[in-house]
Design a protein around this motif. Structure first.
Motif, PDB file in Angstrom:
ATOM      1  N   THR A 104     -11.849  31.047  34.579  1.00 21.76           N
ATOM      2  CA  THR A 104     -13.280  30.571  34.007  1.00 21.76           C
ATOM      3  C   THR A 104     -14.280  31.629  33.630  1.00 21.76           C
ATOM      4  O   THR A 104     -15.169  30.978  32.721  1.00 21.76           O
ATOM      5  N   GLY A 105     -14.178  32.500  34.615  1.00 19.20           N
ATOM      6  CA  GLY A 105     -15.620  33.639  33.800  1.00 19.20           C
ATOM      7  C   GLY A 105     -15.368  33.708  32.407  1.00 19.20           C
ATOM      8  O   GLY A 105     -16.407  33.882  31.238  1.00 19.20           O
ATOM      9  N   ILE A 106     -14.443  34.557  32.203  1.00 20.27           N
ATOM     10  CA  ILE A 106     -14.009  34.669  30.592  1.00 20.27           C
ATOM     11  C   ILE A 106     -13.882  33.315  29.763  1.00 20.27           C
ATOM     12  O   ILE A 106     -14.584  34.009  28.577  1.00 20.27           O
ATOM     13  N   TYR A 107     -13.975  32.435  30.085  1.00 23.03           N
ATOM     14  CA  TYR A 107     -13.782  31.105  29.509  1.00 23.03           C
ATOM     15  C   TYR A 107     -15.580  30.798  28.669  1.00 23.03           C
ATOM     16  O   TYR A 107     -15.990  30.723  27.884  1.00 23.03           O
ATOM     17  N   LEU A 108     -16.007  30.786  30.222  1.00 23.03           N
ATOM     18  CA  LEU A 108     -17.594  30.796  29.933  1.00 23.03           C
ATOM     19  C   LEU A 108     -18.732  31.682  29.042  1.00 23.03           C
ATOM     20  O   LEU A 108     -20.010  31.587  29.195  1.00 23.03           O
ATOM     21  N   THR A 109     -18.198  32.747  29.227  1.00 20.78           N
ATOM     22  CA  THR A 109     -18.500  34.456  29.060  1.00 20.78           C
ATOM     23  C   THR A 109     -19.466  34.606  27.570  1.00 20.78           C
ATOM     24  O   THR A 109     -20.750  33.819  27.242  1.00 20.78           O
ATOM     25  N   GLN A 110     -18.142  33.894  26.522  1.00 22.49           N
ATOM     26  CA  GLN A 110     -19.219  33.179  24.938  1.00 22.49           C
ATOM     27  C   GLN A 110     -20.229  32.181  24.719  1.00 22.49           C
ATOM     28  O   GLN A 110     -21.062  32.325  24.293  1.00 22.49           O
ATOM     29  N   PRO A 111     -19.744  30.711  25.446  1.00 21.72           N
ATOM     30  CA  PRO A 111     -20.447  30.010  25.486  1.00 21.72           C
ATOM     31  C   PRO A 111     -21.961  30.553  26.490  1.00 21.72           C
ATOM     32  O   PRO A 111     -22.742  30.306  25.724  1.00 21.72           O
ATOM     33  N   ALA A 112     -22.414  31.075  27.591  1.00 27.06           N
ATOM     34  CA  ALA A 112     -23.386  31.191  27.555  1.00 27.06           C
ATOM     35  C   ALA A 112     -24.093  32.379  27.005  1.00 27.06           C
ATOM     36  O   ALA A 112     -24.957  32.267  26.574  1.00 27.06           O
ATOM     37  N   ALA A 113     -23.390  33.818  26.612  1.00 20.67           N
ATOM     38  CA  ALA A 113     -23.839  34.480  25.605  1.00 20.67           C
ATOM     39  C   ALA A 113     -24.514  33.882  24.282  1.00 20.67           C
ATOM     40  O   ALA A 113     -25.918  33.567  24.273  1.00 20.67           O
ATOM     41  N   ASP A 114     -23.515  32.479  23.838  1.00 17.98           N
ATOM     42  CA  ASP A 114     -24.319  31.583  22.605  1.00 17.98           C
ATOM     43  C   ASP A 114     -25.671  30.841  22.860  1.00 17.98           C
ATOM     44  O   ASP A 114     -26.508  30.861  22.166  1.00 17.98           O
ATOM     45  N   LEU A 115     -25.439  29.909  23.956  1.00 13.71           N
ATOM     46  CA  LEU A 115     -26.162  29.033  24.658  1.00 13.71           C
ATOM     47  C   LEU A 115     -27.899  30.731  24.923  1.00 13.71           C
ATOM     48  O   LEU A 115     -28.768  29.612  24.400  1.00 13.71           O
ATOM     49  N   LEU A 116     -27.884  31.303  25.453  1.00 11.06           N
ATOM     50  CA  LEU A 116     -29.083  32.119  25.702  1.00 11.06           C
ATOM     51  C   LEU A 116     -29.193  32.809  24.400  1.00 11.06           C
ATOM     52  O   LEU A 116     -30.891  32.658  24.277  1.00 11.06           O
ATOM     53  N   THR A 117     -28.448  32.595  23.049  1.00 10.92           N
ATOM     54  CA  THR A 117     -28.869  33.253  21.941  1.00 10.92           C
ATOM     55  C   THR A 117     -29.152  32.183  21.417  1.00 10.92           C
ATOM     56  O   THR A 117     -30.713  31.844  20.628  1.00 10.92           O
TER      57      THR A 117
ATOM     58  N   ILE B 158     -28.367  40.140  19.737  1.00 12.07           N
ATOM     59  CA  ILE B 158     -29.066  39.706  20.896  1.00 12.07           C
ATOM     60  C   ILE B 158     -27.610  39.568  21.814  1.00 12.07           C
ATOM     61  O   ILE B 158     -26.942  38.962  22.582  1.00 12.07           O
ATOM     62  N   ARG B 159     -26.574  38.282  20.683  1.00  9.49           N
ATOM     63  CA  ARG B 159     -25.142  38.100  21.001  1.00  9.49           C
ATOM     64  C   ARG B 159     -24.317  38.680  21.731  1.00  9.49           C
ATOM     65  O   ARG B 159     -23.848  38.095  22.849  1.00  9.49           O
ATOM     66  N   GLN B 160     -23.949  39.538  21.066  1.00  6.41           N
ATOM     67  CA  GLN B 160     -23.375  40.773  21.142  1.00  6.41           C
ATOM     68  C   GLN B 160     -23.190  41.514  21.862  1.00  6.41           C
ATOM     69  O   GLN B 160     -23.125  41.844  23.370  1.00  6.41           O
ATOM     70  N   GLY B 161     -24.482  42.314  22.123  1.00  5.40           N
ATOM     71  CA  GLY B 161     -24.889  43.289  23.209  1.00  5.40           C
ATOM     72  C   GLY B 161     -25.942  43.032  24.041  1.00  5.40           C
ATOM     73  O   GLY B 161     -25.113  43.655  25.467  1.00  5.40           O
ATOM     74  N   LEU B 162     -26.428  42.183  23.786  1.00  4.05           N
ATOM     75  CA  LEU B 162     -27.558  41.815  24.861  1.00  4.05           C
ATOM     76  C   LEU B 162     -26.818  40.789  25.242  1.00  4.05           C
ATOM     77  O   LEU B 162     -27.143  41.185  27.338  1.00  4.05           O
ATOM     78  N   PHE B 163     -26.669  40.124  25.760  1.00  5.64           N
ATOM     79  CA  PHE B 163     -25.245  38.985  26.377  1.00  5.64           C
ATOM     80  C   PHE B 163     -24.307  38.814  26.403  1.00  5.64           C
ATOM     81  O   PHE B 163     -23.730  38.727  27.797  1.00  5.64           O
ATOM     82  N   TYR B 164     -23.466  38.867  25.759  1.00  6.82           N
ATOM     83  CA  TYR B 164     -22.068  38.907  26.200  1.00  6.82           C
ATOM     84  C   TYR B 164     -21.326  40.433  26.925  1.00  6.82           C
ATOM     85  O   TYR B 164     -20.278  39.652  27.569  1.00  6.82           O
ATOM     86  N   VAL B 165     -22.627  40.900  26.188  1.00 11.34           N
ATOM     87  CA  VAL B 165     -21.329  42.792  27.153  1.00 11.34           C
ATOM     88  C   VAL B 165     -21.651  42.405  28.851  1.00 11.34           C
ATOM     89  O   VAL B 165     -20.756  42.330  29.142  1.00 11.34           O
ATOM     90  N   PRO B 166     -22.552  42.371  29.212  1.00 12.22           N
ATOM     91  CA  PRO B 166     -22.905  41.752  30.663  1.00 12.22           C
ATOM     92  C   PRO B 166     -22.545  40.999  30.755  1.00 12.22           C
ATOM     93  O   PRO B 166     -21.465  40.671  32.352  1.00 12.22           O
ATOM     94  N   PHE B 167     -21.981  39.211  30.309  1.00 11.65           N
ATOM     95  CA  PHE B 167     -21.532  38.391  31.131  1.00 11.65           C
ATOM     96  C   PHE B 167     -19.771  39.679  30.730  1.00 11.65           C
ATOM     97  O   PHE B 167     -19.367  38.470  31.992  1.00 11.65           O
TER      98      PHE B 167
END
Length: 126
Positions: free
Chosen positions: A87-100, A67-76
């Motif tokens: 800013t969206g680039i900066y927030l992509t990984q933390p947002a995916a991490d937080l949802l995971t 889910i971290r890389q596939g389900l959340f990171y790719v759409p973000f």
């Protein structure tokens, strides 16, 4: 946790090892910080992935590992930069991490239930 703290505290000098351009260093510094900010919480996620696989729920363990890389990171990474620019680039990984992390936290109760059910099915002495 120490590694993440070291990366955050030393982000500028670490980026300076690779590039001296002040603009690149500033972007790189924030990108490095955004990549490692939530690393300390990932011990829980990795532990849960392995535990689910161990207790006989390998499908859900596979889901957690993807889910971290596939389900959340790719759409973000496709959406957030369009909405928020750099800013969206900066927030992509933390947002995916937080949802995971949130999914992992919400999965603790079911992990306990599955583990208990599977432990009750073990033969005595084994």
């Amino acid at each position: 946790m120490l590694v993440a703290a070291a990366y955050i505290l030393l982000s500028r000098p670490l980026i300076l090892l690779f590039n001296q351009n002040p603009v690149i260093v500033d972007y790189g510094r924030w990108l490095l910080i955004s990549q490692v900010a939530l690393y300390p919480a990932f011990g829980l996620c990795y532990m849960m992935t392995i535990t689910y696989q161990t207790i006989g729920a390998s499908g859900y363990g596979l889901f957690l590992s993807m889910i971290r890389q596939g389900l959340f990171y790719v759409p973000f990474i496709l959406v957030l930069p369009k909405l928020l620019g750099v800013t969206g680039i900066y927030l992509t990984q933390p947002a995916a991490d937080l949802l995971t992390i949130l999914v992992c936290l919400c999965s603790i109760r079911s992990m306990k239930r599955i583990a208990s059910a599977n432990m009750n099915r073990l033969p005595e002495g084994g």
